[in-house]
Every structure is written in C-alpha cells, then in structure tokens.
Scaffold this active site. Sequence first.
Site, PDB file in Angstrom:
ATOM      1  N   CYS A  26      -3.785  -4.511   0.914  1.00 35.03           N
ATOM      2  CA  CYS A  26      -4.661  -4.009   1.750  1.00 35.03           C
ATOM      3  C   CYS A  26      -5.378  -4.698   2.857  1.00 35.03           C
ATOM      4  CB  CYS A  26      -6.211  -4.404   0.037  1.00 35.03           C
ATOM      5  SG  CYS A  26      -7.498  -3.412   1.106  1.00 35.03           S
ATOM      6  N   CYS A 332      -3.070  14.520 -19.934  1.00 37.46           N
ATOM      7  CA  CYS A 332      -3.484  15.283 -20.681  1.00 37.46           C
ATOM      8  C   CYS A 332      -4.924  14.459 -20.522  1.00 37.46           C
ATOM      9  CB  CYS A 332      -3.605  15.980 -22.125  1.00 37.46           C
ATOM     10  SG  CYS A 332      -4.359  17.127 -22.708  1.00 37.46           S
TER      11      CYS A 332
END
Length: 362
Positions: A26, A332
């Site tokens: 990062c 899902c």
Amino acid sequence: MIGLVLALSLATTVAPLDTATFAGGCFWSMEHPFDQLNGVRSVTVGFMGGQTANPSYAQVITGRTGHLEAVQVVYDPAKVGYETLLEAFWHNIDPFQTDGQVCDTGPQYHTAIFVRGADQRRLADASRRDVATRFKRPIATQVLTAAAFYPAEEYHQHYYTKNPVRYGMYRAGCGRDRRLKEIWGADASRAGRAGGASTGSTGGSMEAREAAYAPKPKPGDAELRRTLTPLQYQVTQHDATERAFQNEFWDNHQAGIYVDVVSGEPLFSSLDKFESGTGWPSFTRPLVRENVKEKTDRSLFVERTEVRSAHANSHLGHLFPDGPKPTGLRYCINSAALRFVPVDRLAAEGYEQYLALFKARP
C-alpha cells in the site's frame, strides 16, 4: 557578459536530481520513510509496471491492470545516496511475503525496486543479495526496470498527513509495524512511522485502502439489535439465510456498490452482479478482495465455502464454483447483509474512488 558568466557558474554548481521508484505494498505506508530523509525533494504515490496507460486507483485495485502501487522519490544524490533509499525501502517492507504486504494482498501490492540505469541495478541487486544472505530465505521482492509512472489521484498524495487518524487506524489494524518489528528487530526503528498518526490506536479496524471511507468499529450486540432489523441481525450475526426471491436486492439492476450493512465496508459492485436464477444477489467477484474472507462451512453435513466480511465479520452468504466467466465463481449473498449505495450517492457517502469504475462504462 558578467550575467552570462554568473549564470554559467550557478549552473555548474547546481547538482542534478535523480529519481528512484519503489513498490512496497500500500503506497500510503511508503511515503513517510522517504519524506523524512534529508535530501529527498519529493515523494509521489502512483502506479508502475502495468499495461494500461493513465490508470485510475479504482482500476488498479482490481489487480487486473498489471500495475504495482509505488512511490516515486526525487532526491539530491549529493545529500542522500541511493543506498540510503534502498535501506529505507527494505526496512519498511516484508521482503518474504509473496502475495502483497501484511493485510494488503493482491498482485498490485507485490514489492519491487524499479531501477534506472546500470548503477541503480547494481546497487539494488547487491542489497537484495544482502537481505537474502542475512535471513537465509527466498526474497519475494523483485528488481525490475523502471517504466512509465502514473501519479495516483490527489487524495492519495501524502494521505498520512491529510488523514492521520484514519491512516493510524489502517496501519494499526493492518499490523504492518508489528510485522516489521518481527522481521527487522531493532532495525525496524528506522522504518518510519507516520508523524501524528496514532499507530497504536485500537479504536477501529484496518482501513483497507479506502481513501475517504473508514470502516466503522463493530458495535456491541445490544447496539446491533437496536440498529439492525431482526432479519439483518439473524443473517449477519447468527448465519441465517433469507428467503430466495423475497429479499431486497435479488433483482436490483441499479448501478452502484454493495457495502456491509454493519460496517459500511465495500463488498461488491453492480458491474459484477449477474442473474443466477437462485433468488439471491449473485456476483462474480468482490469489489475489494481484502474485505471479503472465506471459511469452510460444514453446518449442513456437506462442505461449503462461507463468505464473511473482513472488518465486521458479518455472515454474507456462500461461494460456489458455478458462476459465469471471467471468474467462474458465484458469490451468493444475502440481501439482508448488504446496503446498496447508488452511483449518484458514492461521493456523498465517502466512496468517491469507485466513481471511475462506472464512468469508464458507456
């Protein structure tokens, strides 16, 4: 004539500046170590090594552009040597991690030294050998030839000074300083910490590379019961499953992103949503991979892959290997675990960095 001679004299005394580029995970975490060095003129965060010209942050964090998050350091070699920059780089990274840096995983967070010319390559290669010799372990960090550098959006530049509290929450929650100390011991003290950032804060969880957005600390059970609907509470806290075709988002076709109903962490995008015919919202991939974690679920006497949010640890749903291309996956998800943020509300709610994803579409 005198003015010309003076100008020529000044020109000969001004030392040329040089440029170094490092990828250390990062890029927020890699500015301060170089900012604090005498002789460094500027540090810019951005991207290098990919195929897409002028990529946006939103494109790079998908991991599909080939870029690494990087910092470009302009320095005066008369005041600070390239060897010193290399030392600052090594003491700020985990050189052994192959999939990123600490909590930040994905191809865009791999580590590398981007070199310009034979001298930088020689010094970078030598420093890499020194680290390998010291630890007697394979080094994941690569030495690569520098390519085009693309600065990131302005809100990423010197993020640790603009948003010290949020940066402190991110760094503490991510565990970067803890990992550096494990590797480098006393030498880790040379791995600069952000001035003013409360790196020891325990008031929140890690901020997984979200610029304007910071995940909310998870409330206690009493507060969750008060703020969530009964269904939201049962799904997120007790792994319940809502009814198919009788939930809020199974047939939602609006453009926007889906965030955790408890913490607000970004989870999925409408761009990756598809009609699965199951009656639940289905996605081919997460929007921010690090915000979605997987675990084995044997609750129904058959092994499945459960999906939970990383920060709030909310139960989201399950992952199945029967989705469409390009991933072949089907996430899902229960609507009750989600809150939908439409495109026209992204900036107002702190998710501005994702606007570029939708602007890029016709």
